[in-house]
Design a protein around this motif. Structure first.
Motif, PDB file in Angstrom:
ATOM      1  N   UNK A 100       0.842  -1.205   0.000  1.00  0.00           N
ATOM      2  CA  UNK A 100       0.000   0.000   0.000  1.00  0.00           C
ATOM      3  C   UNK A 100       0.873   1.250   0.000  1.00  0.00           C
ATOM      4  N   UNK A 101       1.885   1.250   0.863  1.00  0.00           N
ATOM      5  CA  UNK A 101       2.772   2.421   0.943  1.00  0.00           C
ATOM      6  C   UNK A 101       3.578   2.597  -0.339  1.00  0.00           C
ATOM      7  N   UNK A 102       4.067   1.480  -0.900  1.00  0.00           N
ATOM      8  CA  UNK A 102       4.843   1.587  -2.145  1.00  0.00           C
ATOM      9  C   UNK A 102       3.972   2.083  -3.298  1.00  0.00           C
ATOM     10  N   UNK A 103       2.730   1.612  -3.350  1.00  0.00           N
ATOM     11  CA  UNK A 103       1.828   2.077  -4.417  1.00  0.00           C
ATOM     12  C   UNK A 103       1.535   3.568  -4.250  1.00  0.00           C
ATOM     13  N   UNK A 104       1.281   3.974  -3.008  1.00  0.00           N
ATOM     14  CA  UNK A 104       1.025   5.391  -2.746  1.00  0.00           C
ATOM     15  C   UNK A 104       2.237   6.246  -3.133  1.00  0.00           C
ATOM     16  N   UNK A 105       3.430   5.781  -2.771  1.00  0.00           N
ATOM     17  CA  UNK A 105       4.654   6.529  -3.098  1.00  0.00           C
ATOM     18  C   UNK A 105       4.865   6.598  -4.607  1.00  0.00           C
ATOM     19  N   UNK A 106       4.644   5.469  -5.296  1.00  0.00           N
ATOM     20  CA  UNK A 106       4.871   5.434  -6.748  1.00  0.00           C
ATOM     21  C   UNK A 106       3.896   6.359  -7.481  1.00  0.00           C
ATOM     22  N   UNK A 183      -9.451   4.682  -4.967  1.00  0.00           N
ATOM     23  CA  UNK A 183      -9.151   4.845  -3.539  1.00  0.00           C
ATOM     24  C   UNK A 183      -7.772   5.492  -3.315  1.00  0.00           C
ATOM     25  N   UNK A 184      -6.872   5.355  -4.303  1.00  0.00           N
ATOM     26  CA  UNK A 184      -5.527   5.919  -4.150  1.00  0.00           C
ATOM     27  C   UNK A 184      -5.399   7.310  -4.777  1.00  0.00           C
ATOM     28  N   UNK A 185      -6.439   7.746  -5.505  1.00  0.00           N
ATOM     29  CA  UNK A 185      -6.320   8.985  -6.272  1.00  0.00           C
ATOM     30  C   UNK A 185      -6.071  10.207  -5.376  1.00  0.00           C
ATOM     31  N   UNK A 186      -6.952  10.432  -4.410  1.00  0.00           N
ATOM     32  CA  UNK A 186      -6.814  11.642  -3.587  1.00  0.00           C
ATOM     33  C   UNK A 186      -5.556  11.618  -2.703  1.00  0.00           C
ATOM     34  N   UNK A 187      -5.233  10.496  -2.033  1.00  0.00           N
ATOM     35  CA  UNK A 187      -3.974  10.487  -1.266  1.00  0.00           C
ATOM     36  C   UNK A 187      -2.751  10.749  -2.151  1.00  0.00           C
ATOM     37  N   UNK A 188      -2.742  10.129  -3.341  1.00  0.00           N
ATOM     38  CA  UNK A 188      -1.594  10.328  -4.248  1.00  0.00           C
ATOM     39  C   UNK A 188      -1.534  11.766  -4.739  1.00  0.00           C
ATOM     40  N   UNK A 189      -2.702  12.327  -5.053  1.00  0.00           N
ATOM     41  CA  UNK A 189      -2.742  13.712  -5.531  1.00  0.00           C
ATOM     42  C   UNK A 189      -2.262  14.676  -4.442  1.00  0.00           C
ATOM     43  N   UNK A 252      11.389  10.312   1.613  1.00  0.00           N
ATOM     44  CA  UNK A 252      10.448  10.907   2.570  1.00  0.00           C
ATOM     45  C   UNK A 252       9.072  10.242   2.452  1.00  0.00           C
ATOM     46  N   UNK A 253       8.663   9.962   1.223  1.00  0.00           N
ATOM     47  CA  UNK A 253       7.350   9.361   1.000  1.00  0.00           C
ATOM     48  C   UNK A 253       7.249   7.990   1.641  1.00  0.00           C
ATOM     49  N   UNK A 254       8.314   7.171   1.457  1.00  0.00           N
ATOM     50  CA  UNK A 254       8.268   5.801   1.973  1.00  0.00           C
ATOM     51  C   UNK A 254       8.149   5.809   3.498  1.00  0.00           C
ATOM     52  N   UNK A 255       8.846   6.719   4.135  1.00  0.00           N
ATOM     53  CA  UNK A 255       8.804   6.744   5.589  1.00  0.00           C
ATOM     54  C   UNK A 255       7.876   7.773   6.187  1.00  0.00           C
ATOM     55  N   UNK A 256       7.345   8.653   5.375  1.00  0.00           N
ATOM     56  CA  UNK A 256       6.588   9.762   5.953  1.00  0.00           C
ATOM     57  C   UNK A 256       5.160   9.886   5.485  1.00  0.00           C
ATOM     58  N   UNK A 257       4.524   8.763   5.203  1.00  0.00           N
ATOM     59  CA  UNK A 257       3.133   8.828   4.733  1.00  0.00           C
ATOM     60  C   UNK A 257       2.145   8.650   5.881  1.00  0.00           C
ATOM     61  N   UNK A 258       2.626   8.803   7.118  1.00  0.00           N
ATOM     62  CA  UNK A 258       1.779   8.521   8.290  1.00  0.00           C
ATOM     63  C   UNK A 258       0.509   9.358   8.275  1.00  0.00           C
ATOM     64  N   UNK A 259       0.673  10.663   8.053  1.00  0.00           N
ATOM     65  CA  UNK A 259      -0.484  11.569   8.124  1.00  0.00           C
ATOM     66  C   UNK A 259      -1.502  11.233   7.033  1.00  0.00           C
ATOM     67  N   UNK A 260      -1.029  11.066   5.808  1.00  0.00           N
ATOM     68  CA  UNK A 260      -1.949  10.839   4.691  1.00  0.00           C
ATOM     69  C   UNK A 260      -2.626   9.478   4.798  1.00  0.00           C
ATOM     70  N   UNK A 261      -1.892   8.454   5.211  1.00  0.00           N
ATOM     71  CA  UNK A 261      -2.504   7.133   5.353  1.00  0.00           C
ATOM     72  C   UNK A 261      -3.583   7.150   6.436  1.00  0.00           C
ATOM     73  N   UNK A 262      -3.362   7.897   7.492  1.00  0.00           N
ATOM     74  CA  UNK A 262      -4.385   7.987   8.535  1.00  0.00           C
ATOM     75  C   UNK A 262      -5.561   8.857   8.103  1.00  0.00           C
TER      76      UNK A 262
END
Length: 317
Positions: A100-106, A183-189, A252-262
């Motif tokens: 999930x995190x890798x897809x969000x980062x990519x 489901x990934x559109x808005x977090x990725x954007x 930063x994305x790989x380790x710092x997606x805490x806020x967006x994932x929550x």
């Protein structure tokens, strides 16, 4: 030469990774409360002896230095232990959340690089024009705005304008690819726009520097077309600073997606880390930090190789 370079980089990175993990280990143990305290809550029905047994069971009765080296010894043999809260293997928890995190980062990087490079080049080519001013304001807003604020604005807008749009939750790509992208559109954007703002600024500055070079003026004098001049001659030589910034931001994305994932209820690595910190699940916290640190080191080595592809004059020593 290349293999030797990679081995040297890995050896040099080992102390850095160990230092990062040690700092996180100390920090998480300085936070008041242990996993036993979290489990007991405010209503404690256990006796002192039973609580002592729980501490012994989780290995929390030993000195911190002993706990750290015991975890480190097991980690070297790829034994990351089990979660103190769920009893599941930590490695399995990480591998379940990592996609999930890798897809969000990519996806975020695709959005950031596409928009960032296009807008950065346009801003440099149209320097001091109205379009340049608009792009500079856009990048300034992107850099100044925190991720949770941009994400919250998107949630309000999309929940009001597109009621059928799936804003929260996650759909695995192997279940329904279309709903997965939705489901990934808005977090990725959200993350993509933040990173895009920095890439715009770096691209603009790098392109302006390249466009002032003599070989560009020579190419113009020879009648090279404007499109070829920008994308074939200038952009290629302006890519090294862009690759550097992109690599840092990807780390930063790989380790710092805490806020967006929550914020968007995505079951990624960042959300697992936050839950582990709240529950004082030490093996999970330490293993995630170790995992992210190793990925960032690997990413930096990969960026060095990209440098050599972009500029043959760069040598790996």
């Amino acid at each position: 030469m290349t293999l030797g370079y990679v081995l040297r980089r890995i050896l040099v990175s080992v102390p850095t990774v160990l230092l990062v993990v040690l700092m996180v280990f100390v920090a998480i143990h300085l936070v008041p409360g242990t996993v036993v305290d979290m489990m007991l809550g405010t209503q404690n029905y256990l006796t002192e002896e039973q609580i002592r047994q729980l501490y012994t069971q989780y290995g929390l009765d030993k000195p911190l230095i002993v706990q750290y080296f015991a975890w480190l010894k097991n980690t070297v043999s790829f034994n990351f232990g089990v979660s103190l809260r769920t009893g599941k293997p930590v490695l399995q928890l990480i591998l379940n959340r990592l996609p999930v995190t890798l897809e969000l980062a990519a996806l975020s990087m695709v959005i950031a690089l596409t928009l960032g490079i296009v807008l950065g080049v346009a801003s440099a080519v149209k320097r001091n024009s109205f379009a340049d001013d608009i792009i500079k304001v856009f990048s300034l807003i992107g850099i100044s705005s925190p991720a949770f604020w941009i994400g919250s604005i998107f949630i309000v807008l999309f929940s009001g304008l597109f009621r059928e749009f799936n804003i929260f939750g996650y759909v695995p790509i192997n279940h329904d690819p279309l709903k997965n992208l939705q489901s990934m559109f808005l977090p990725s954007l959200t993350l993509g726009l933040m990173i895009c703002a920095q890439i715009v600024r770096v691209t603009r500055a790098s392109m302006l520097d390249v466009l002032r070079q003599e070989y560009i003026k020579t190419a113009m004098a020879k009648g090279v077309s404007r499109t070829a001049l920008i994308f074939k001659h200038a952009l290629k030589n302006a890519l090294i600073p862009i690759v550097t910034v992109s690599g840092i931001q990807l780390g930063y994305l790989i380790g710092g997606t805490i806020v967006i994932e929550n914020l968007f209820a995505l079951p990624g690595l960042g959300r697992l880390l936050l839950q582990a910190v709240n529950e004082r699940d030490y093996p999970v916290v330490q293993s995630i930090v170790l995992f992210v640190a190793i990925m960032i080191v690997a990413l930096n080595i990969l960026i060095d190789f990209v440098y050599t592809l972009l500029d043959p004059r760069v040598e790996l020593k």
